[in-house]
Each structure stands twice: as structure tokens, then as C-alpha cells.
Enzyme design. Structure first.
Site, mmCIF file in Angstrom:
data_model
loop_
_atom_site.group_PDB
_atom_site.id
_atom_site.type_symbol
_atom_site.label_atom_id
_atom_site.label_comp_id
_atom_site.label_asym_id
_atom_site.label_seq_id
_atom_site.Cartn_x
_atom_site.Cartn_y
_atom_site.Cartn_z
ATOM 1 N N ASP A 214 0.839 -1.209 0.000
ATOM 2 C CA ASP A 214 0.000 0.000 0.000
ATOM 3 C C ASP A 214 0.869 1.252 0.000
ATOM 4 O O ASP A 214 2.045 1.194 0.385
ATOM 5 C CB ASP A 214 -0.893 0.018 1.243
ATOM 6 C CG ASP A 214 -1.828 -1.178 1.289
ATOM 7 O OD1 ASP A 214 -2.144 -1.717 0.213
ATOM 8 O OD2 ASP A 214 -2.222 -1.568 2.404
HETATM 9 N N1 URA Z 1 -1.073 -6.123 3.753
HETATM 10 C C1 URA Z 1 -1.613 -4.894 3.797
HETATM 11 O O1 URA Z 1 -2.668 -4.683 4.379
HETATM 12 N N2 URA Z 1 -0.964 -3.872 3.195
HETATM 13 C C2 URA Z 1 0.221 -4.025 2.563
HETATM 14 O O2 URA Z 1 0.783 -3.049 2.036
HETATM 15 C C3 URA Z 1 0.785 -5.313 2.529
HETATM 16 C C4 URA Z 1 0.114 -6.346 3.135
#
Ligand code: URA
Length: 234
Positions: free
Chosen positions: A103
Site C-alpha cells: 500500500d
Molecule cells: N497487507 C496490507 O494490508 N498492506 C500491505 O501493504 C501489505 C500487506
């Protein structure tokens, strides 16, 4: 790549013979005669000619580890945030793909390559590569809540909108608001959704490692090529 090495890879000439043709002014790089065997050439973008004939070597695949900072998006198209490939100084960025996106607000290990089969091996749940996430929680969890979460995560939990439980995973608490989660799968927003299942919210998330690859010695925003051994181990 050094120019003498480039010439000997692109022809039948040895490094010594390559130096001889350089000294004889027979080689041009981007239309300029170059005599120095130590000059660096970009094997994709530079135009190297010997006696008027173009020379080339196979570029091969690129396998890159990036320490992703927050604020960058794991996409190859321009979006509202800067994109991760802006942090990597290699030619032909457009042929690169990302293995297991993070993310915008997540930091940590990100693998990037132009080898589609390898990317598939890295991300396929069939190969069960462990990814370790370090997370900070908004609300403290007491020892009973921690023990319950550890047990449920080890057994698998059903996340909102899913048809099957998450694969068994390892949740380890460091204190009431910090934990480490080791996953062998990569569902959409998986870590945040798993903590959401326990009524909590992840405020900081960092991927410390992917299988045998960790971020030792790599500052936020920096990247490096994987070694042949690291690539082959996946
Ligand atoms: N899980 C998440 O919620 N976000 C990420 O960036 C990676 C794994």
C-alpha cells in the site's frame, strides 16, 4: 558494463583484442570514437559500433530489491502519488513488474523484475514464500486478546468478503501495540484486514523480508540488484 567487456561479449574477441581495436580507434559509442576500455556503456541505450557495424549484447533480466518508502504507489501508471519505479535508476523501466504490491503508506521490501516466470514463482501461494510484516496497532491488546489473536491467526480466519479462511500464519506480539506477522499468502490488504478482524487498525506497516531477502544495509528509497544466488533460490 566496461567497454572492453562489452566488445568481447558482443564479438569473438578476447578482452586483450578488444583493447587493441579500441586503441586503433575502430570503435564508436554514440558516434564518438572511444579508446578508453574502462568507459562504462549502457547495454540497452548506448549505440556501440565497430568499423561501422553495430554491436550488442543480450540485456538479460533484471531482479531488483527496493526499500519502499511511504508515499509511493506500487503501480506502473501515473496515479495521484509518485510511483515506486521513479526510485529505480535502470533503463527500460516500462518492462518491469512488481511482485506483491505494498500500500502507499506501507514501507519495506519490494521485489521488481522483468522476468514474468520468476515474478510468478515469487508471488504464487503454491511456493509458500514467507513474508514478514512488522506492524503497529492503534489500540493496545491485552494478553488475553493477544493470545486469542495468535491462536485464531494460526488456525486461519475468514475475512470480510472472502470464501475461505486465511492460510495458517504466525502472529507474534512484541508489546501491546506492536507485532510481527508472517504470511505465506498475499491477499488484498491482508495484514490490515486481518487486524481489522480483531477490531483493531494498523497505523504503521513495514515488510521486513520476503523469503530469504531482507533489507539489511539498504536505506529507505534505495535499491539494489539481487545476486544470481538470491534469484535462483526462489
Ligand atoms: N497487507 C496490507 O494490508 N498492506 C500491505 O501493504 C501489505 C500487506
Amino acid at each position: 558494463m566496461r567497454l572492453d567487456k562489452f566488445i568481447s561479449k558482443a564479438t569473438e574477441l578476447s578482452r586483450k583484442e578488444s583493447k587493441k581495436i579500441l586503441h586503433a580507434s575502430e570503435v564508436t559509442v554514440n558516434d564518438k570514437v572511444i579508446k578508453d576500455p574502462g568507459v562504462h556503456v549502457d547495454i540497452v541505450n548506448d549505440d556501440v559500433m565497430w568499423a561501422g557495424e553495430p554491436l550488442s549484447v543480450a540485456a538479460g533480466n533484471r531482479y531488483i530489491l527496493l526499500h519502499k518508502p511511504e508515499g509511493f504507489e506500487c503501480t506502473l501508471k501515473v496515479k495521484e502519488h509518485p510511483i515506486v519505479t521513479e526510485l529505480i535508476a535502470v533503463p527500460e523501466i516500462g518492462s518491469l513488474r512488481i511482485a506483491g504490491r505494498l500500500d502507499v503508506d506501507t514501507t519495506g521490501a519490494l521485489l521488481i523484475s522483468d522476468d514474468g516466470k520468476w515474478l510468478h514463482r515469487v508471488t504464487s501461494p503454491k511456493h509458500e514464500h514467507a513474508k514478514v510484516y512488522e506492524l503497529t496497532l492503534a489500540d493496545p491488546m491485552d494478553s488475553d486478546a493477544q493470545a486469542n489473536a495468535v491462536k485464531e491467526v494460526a488456525e486461519g480466519i475468514l475475512l470480510d468478503g472472502d470464501y475461505e479462511d486465511t492460510k495458517p500464519a504466525i502472529l507474534e506480539f512484541i508489546d501491546e501495540t506492536h507485532a510481527r506477522l508472517t504470511l505465506e499468502q498475499g491477499k488484498y490488504h491482508q495484514v490490515k484486514r486481518m487486524m481489522g478482524y480483531f477490531g483493531n487498525k494498523v497505523t504503521e506497516l513495514h515488510r521486513a523480508s520476503i523469503s530469504h531477502i531482507n533489507l539489511d544495509g539498504l536505506e529507505k528509497g534505495d535499491s539494489r540488484f539481487l545476486t544470481a544466488e538470491e534469484v535462483a533460490k526462489f
